[in-house]
Every structure is written in structure tokens, then in C-alpha cells.
Design a protein around this motif. Structure first.
Motif, short mmCIF file in Angstrom:
data_model
loop_
_atom_site.label_atom_id
_atom_site.label_comp_id
_atom_site.label_asym_id
_atom_site.label_seq_id
_atom_site.Cartn_x
_atom_site.Cartn_y
_atom_site.Cartn_z
N GLU A 148 -20.25 5.84 0.46
CA GLU A 148 -19.49 6.75 1.33
C GLU A 148 -18.00 6.49 1.17
O GLU A 148 -17.57 5.40 0.85
CB GLU A 148 -19.85 6.49 2.79
N ASP A 149 -17.23 7.52 1.45
CA ASP A 149 -15.78 7.34 1.46
C ASP A 149 -15.40 6.43 2.60
O ASP A 149 -16.05 6.39 3.64
CB ASP A 149 -15.08 8.70 1.65
N THR A 150 -14.32 5.71 2.40
CA THR A 150 -13.80 4.89 3.49
C THR A 150 -12.28 5.03 3.48
O THR A 150 -11.75 6.00 2.96
CB THR A 150 -14.28 3.42 3.35
N ASN A 151 -11.59 4.09 4.07
CA ASN A 151 -10.13 4.17 4.18
C ASN A 151 -9.60 2.75 4.21
O ASN A 151 -10.35 1.78 4.22
CB ASN A 151 -9.75 4.92 5.47
N LEU A 152 -8.27 2.63 4.22
CA LEU A 152 -7.68 1.31 4.38
C LEU A 152 -8.26 0.66 5.63
O LEU A 152 -8.55 1.34 6.61
CB LEU A 152 -6.16 1.43 4.51
N ALA A 153 -8.43 -0.65 5.61
CA ALA A 153 -9.02 -1.33 6.76
C ALA A 153 -8.17 -1.10 8.01
O ALA A 153 -6.94 -1.04 7.94
CB ALA A 153 -9.13 -2.83 6.48
N SER A 154 -8.84 -0.99 9.13
CA SER A 154 -8.13 -0.87 10.40
C SER A 154 -7.54 -2.22 10.79
O SER A 154 -8.08 -3.27 10.42
CB SER A 154 -9.09 -0.39 11.50
N THR A 155 -6.46 -2.17 11.53
CA THR A 155 -5.84 -3.40 12.04
C THR A 155 -6.85 -4.14 12.92
O THR A 155 -7.54 -3.53 13.73
CB THR A 155 -4.59 -3.06 12.86
N VAL A 180 0.82 -1.22 0.00
CA VAL A 180 0.00 0.00 0.00
C VAL A 180 0.85 1.27 0.00
O VAL A 180 0.31 2.36 -0.13
CB VAL A 180 -0.99 0.02 1.19
N LEU A 181 2.17 1.12 0.15
CA LEU A 181 3.07 2.28 0.08
C LEU A 181 4.47 1.81 -0.26
O LEU A 181 4.93 0.78 0.26
CB LEU A 181 3.07 3.04 1.41
N CYS A 182 5.13 2.54 -1.15
CA CYS A 182 6.54 2.25 -1.47
C CYS A 182 7.21 3.59 -1.77
O CYS A 182 6.85 4.26 -2.74
CB CYS A 182 6.62 1.31 -2.68
N GLU A 183 8.13 3.99 -0.92
CA GLU A 183 8.82 5.27 -1.12
C GLU A 183 10.32 5.06 -1.02
O GLU A 183 10.79 4.32 -0.15
CB GLU A 183 8.37 6.30 -0.08
N GLU A 184 11.05 5.74 -1.89
CA GLU A 184 12.52 5.68 -1.84
C GLU A 184 13.04 7.05 -1.41
O GLU A 184 12.58 8.09 -1.87
CB GLU A 184 13.08 5.29 -3.21
N PHE A 185 13.98 7.01 -0.50
CA PHE A 185 14.62 8.23 0.01
C PHE A 185 16.07 8.23 -0.43
O PHE A 185 16.80 7.26 -0.19
CB PHE A 185 14.52 8.27 1.54
N GLY A 186 16.46 9.29 -1.10
CA GLY A 186 17.82 9.34 -1.67
C GLY A 186 18.87 9.74 -0.64
O GLY A 186 19.64 10.68 -0.83
N ASP A 189 -12.07 -0.43 5.48
CA ASP A 189 -13.10 -0.41 6.51
C ASP A 189 -14.46 -0.45 5.81
O ASP A 189 -14.64 0.16 4.75
CB ASP A 189 -12.99 0.87 7.36
N GLY A 190 -15.41 -1.20 6.39
CA GLY A 190 -16.72 -1.40 5.77
C GLY A 190 -17.34 -0.08 5.36
O GLY A 190 -17.25 0.91 6.09
N ARG A 191 -17.97 -0.07 4.18
CA ARG A 191 -18.57 1.19 3.73
C ARG A 191 -20.09 1.05 3.66
O ARG A 191 -20.62 -0.04 3.45
CB ARG A 191 -17.99 1.62 2.39
N LEU A 192 -20.78 2.16 3.82
CA LEU A 192 -22.23 2.22 3.68
C LEU A 192 -22.52 2.93 2.37
O LEU A 192 -22.09 4.08 2.19
CB LEU A 192 -22.85 3.00 4.84
N LYS A 193 -23.22 2.26 1.45
CA LYS A 193 -23.48 2.82 0.11
C LYS A 193 -22.13 3.25 -0.49
O LYS A 193 -21.17 2.52 -0.47
CB LYS A 193 -24.44 4.00 0.20
#
Length: 357
Positions: free
Chosen positions: A295-302, A252-258, A289-293
Motif C-alpha cells: 500500500e502507499d504510505t507517507n513520510l512517518a508521522s511525528t 526531505v525538502l530543500c527549496e531556494e526562493f530567489g 508510516d508503517g505500510r501493509l503489503k
């Protein structure tokens, strides 16, 4: 205080379901009760009774694929209550009931469901952009319906004789969170008699969705090689424990720092990362996270698991880990070494903060 009333009427107009909220909080040792009211018009019921049910189900296929008799929905937990004719369900009336009864009028019948603590929270698996129908995942649904018996598989219930509202079971981060995790590695290379030390740490145990996560990286490079850059990734692992041992990991994330660290040099810096759903909208099967209709949601919570809970009841388990990789340049006769040669992993807990009352 009820800010908003959620209301759904059946197609035949005889049943109207009222709920004062759609999010029910799992406090780990208890869950908010589902308190509602059903308005019933008793005319034309015939020999049918009025039932209300709360079901927690796992959906693992689209309903429009259900052409060969396969069930794409598995009930994890279900409870039925007969509301009419009166069969003795007399919940203790709360402020929520009183508010909803005023809305429903004289034909209102109050009900209460207590959700067990060992059920999963609402989780949706992200569909592909062209997928239609309901998404896979765990959902909770309150349904009122007309039927002669609560759950006779041979009795056909007409869609117009039902009224349903999807609700969510959610968890918030606990108040007393611990200190952050730390991981260390000492790695030696061929052609170099001294090692490189890598340490990565987090400053707290739980992070909130959307907040930057500071990862402190310490490097002690005693080798004759150069650390060219630092790569930080976050992986989500989804363990579908209900119908198979289906476990998969998505980045879900990949970042390189120089940031480079010369031979025989030390380095310490805090690198900020923020894993977000917005950067992962195309990834099918990502747990949200479960969504209703819509609606916006987010990555699932742990998933936070209480001790002694049967994991199979939980349906979907979600966890995260942060990986810190050092990209070490080759030196000597053997050329380059890959980033995977120097890697540490840290478990990450992502949750929502408790709303302020």
C-alpha cells in the motif's frame, strides 16, 4: 459497522483468522482494542493447543540474512492467549465480534487484545530500491498457531500450522492544537557595524501530510550587504532507541526562493513548502508510516510521547525541523559569506487528521 473483513487461513486449513480492521488508533491515553475471531477445526490437533498472539516487534535486518544465527527481530511486547481447548478467555462480545462470528460460523472463537499505551506506532524504514524481504521498522502482527506450549523456544512450529495478519498502530493529530512556533536571530558581520534580523514562524502547531506549510519569513537588513536568496529545508531525524543510540537525519525538502533584500531594507513574505515522500523515494532509511503489503504510505508521522513513557519501549522516534537560511552576498574585503551564517530552526509536527466518523 464493519466495512471489510480481513481473513487469513493457515496452510493446513485448520485455522482461519478474521479481523474487521487493520488500523488501530492510539489516542495517547488509550488504544483501540484488537477484536477478532479465530475459526478452529479441532480434528487432527493431537496433543497440540491453539494459540493466538499479538506481538509488537522491531525488525532491523532482512530475514534472508539470518544465516549466522543472529536474530534480526526483537520483540518489544508480546501476549499469548490459549483459545483451544478453552482456557477461560471470555472477552466481552462487541458488535465487531458478532459480525466476525457470523462469518466464521460455529467453529469461531472470539478474542480481544488490549494494546498498552506505551508501545510505538508502526514505522517502516524505507528500503533501497534493490532491497528484498521485509523492511526494517516496528510492526504489529496477530498470529494464530498450533503448538503444545505458547512460547517454548525448543518447539518447532510448522509454517503451515500458522495464520498471521499484520496490523498497524497509528496516531492522529489531536483536536486541540496550539499556536505555531517562532524563531529569531540577530546576526552581525565583520566589516559591518549593524546586524541583520531574521524571524521565521509557523501559523499553527500541527500540519497534515501533503498539505502546504506556510513559513512566514521577516528580514530586517541593516547591513551593507545584500541577501541574495532564501533557502528553506526540512530535515527528518530518526532516533532508533531500541538496539543502539542510532540517530540520523535525512533531508526531505530543500527549496531556494530567489527573494533578495537590499542593504538597509526590510522584507516580509510567506513561503509555501510541502515535504512529500514522492520526492524522496530513493532515500534508504527514511522513516515512513508503517505500510501493509505494498500500500502507499507517507513520510512517518511525528512521534507524540506521553509523559513518563520509557523511550526504549518506543523503538523509533521521528521528529522534523524546518531550517531557514539567508544567502548573504559578500561585501568589503573578505568576499562571500555562506548561507549557514544566518540560519533559524523551527520544530515541525506532521500528522494525519482524525477521520470524520
Amino acid at each position: 459497522m464493519v466495512d471489510k473483513v480481513f481473513k487469513k487461513t493457515s496452510g493446513n486449513g485448520q485455522l482461519t483468522l478474521y479481523l474487521g480492521k487493520r488500523d488501530y488508533v492510539d489516542h495517547v491515553d488509550s488504544v483501540d482494542a484488537v477484536e477478532g475471531v479465530l475459526k478452529i477445526d479441532p480434528a487432527d490437533l493431537g496433543d497440540r493447543k491453539v494459540w493466538i498472539q499479538l506481538a509488537c516487534a522491531f525488525r532491523y535486518g532482512r530475514e534472508d540474512l539470518d544465516v549466522i544465527g543472529l536474530s534480526f527481530r526483537k520483540d518489544i511486547w508480546i501476549q499469548h492467549i490459549q483459545l483451544y481447548p478453552d482456557a477461560g478467555h471470555k472477552p466481552t462480545l462487541t458488535e465487531m465480534h458478532d459480525t466476525l462470528l457470523k462469518k466464521a460460523g460455529e467453529q469461531g472463537h472470539p478474542f480481544t487484545f488490549n494494546i498498552p499505551t506505551n508501545l510505538p506506532c508502526s514505522v517502516t524504514l524505507q528500503p533501497a530500491p534493490d532491497d528484498k524481504g521485509k523492511a526494517c521498522g516496528v510492526d504489529f502482527e496477530v498470529k494464530a498457531y498450533l503448538a503444545q506450549s505458547a512460547d517454548d523456544p525448543d518447539e518447532k512450529i510448522d509454517k503451515k500450522d500458522t495464520s498471521r495478519l499484520v496490523i498497524r498502530k497509528i496516531q492522529f493529530a489531536p483536536d486541540n492544537t496550539g499556536s505555531g512556533q517562532k524563531a529569531e536571530l540577530c546576526k552581525s558581520f565583520m566589516m559591518s557595524d549593524k546586524p541583520v534580523f531574521l524571524e521565521a514562524s509557523l501559523d499553527k502547531e500541527i500540519y497534515y501530510h501533503g498539505d502546504p506549510i506556510p513559513v512566514t519569513v521577516k528580514i530586517k537588513n541593516e547591513t551593507n550587504k545584500v541577501v541574495k536568496k532564501i533557502k528553506v529545508t526540512v530535515d527528518q531525524t530518526t532516533d532508533v532507541v531500541l538496539y543502539s543510540a542510532d540517530k540520523y537525519t535525512k533531508n526531505v525538502l530543500c527549496e531556494e526562493f530567489g527573494e533578495s533584500v537590499e542593504a538597509n531594507a526590510n522584507f516580509e513574505k510567506t513561503l509555501q513548502i510541502t515535504p512529500l515522500l514522492a520526492s524522496n523515494k530513493e532515500k534508504r532509511g527514511l522513516a515512513l508510516d508503517g505500510r501493509l503489503k505494498d500500500e502507499d504510505t507517507n513520510l512517518a508521522s511525528t512521534t507524540i510521547i506521553r509523559g513518563g513513557v520509557d523511550k526504549e519501549m518506543l523503538g523509533i522516534l521521528v521528529s522534523y525541523k524546518i531550517k531557514v537560511n539567508l544567502m548573504v552576498s559578500g561585501g568589503g574585503l573578505l568576499g562571500g559569506l555562506t548561507a549557514s551564517d544566518v540560519t533559524v530552526e523551527l520544530p515541525l509536527t506532521l500528522m494525519h487528521p482524525k477521520p470524520k466518523d
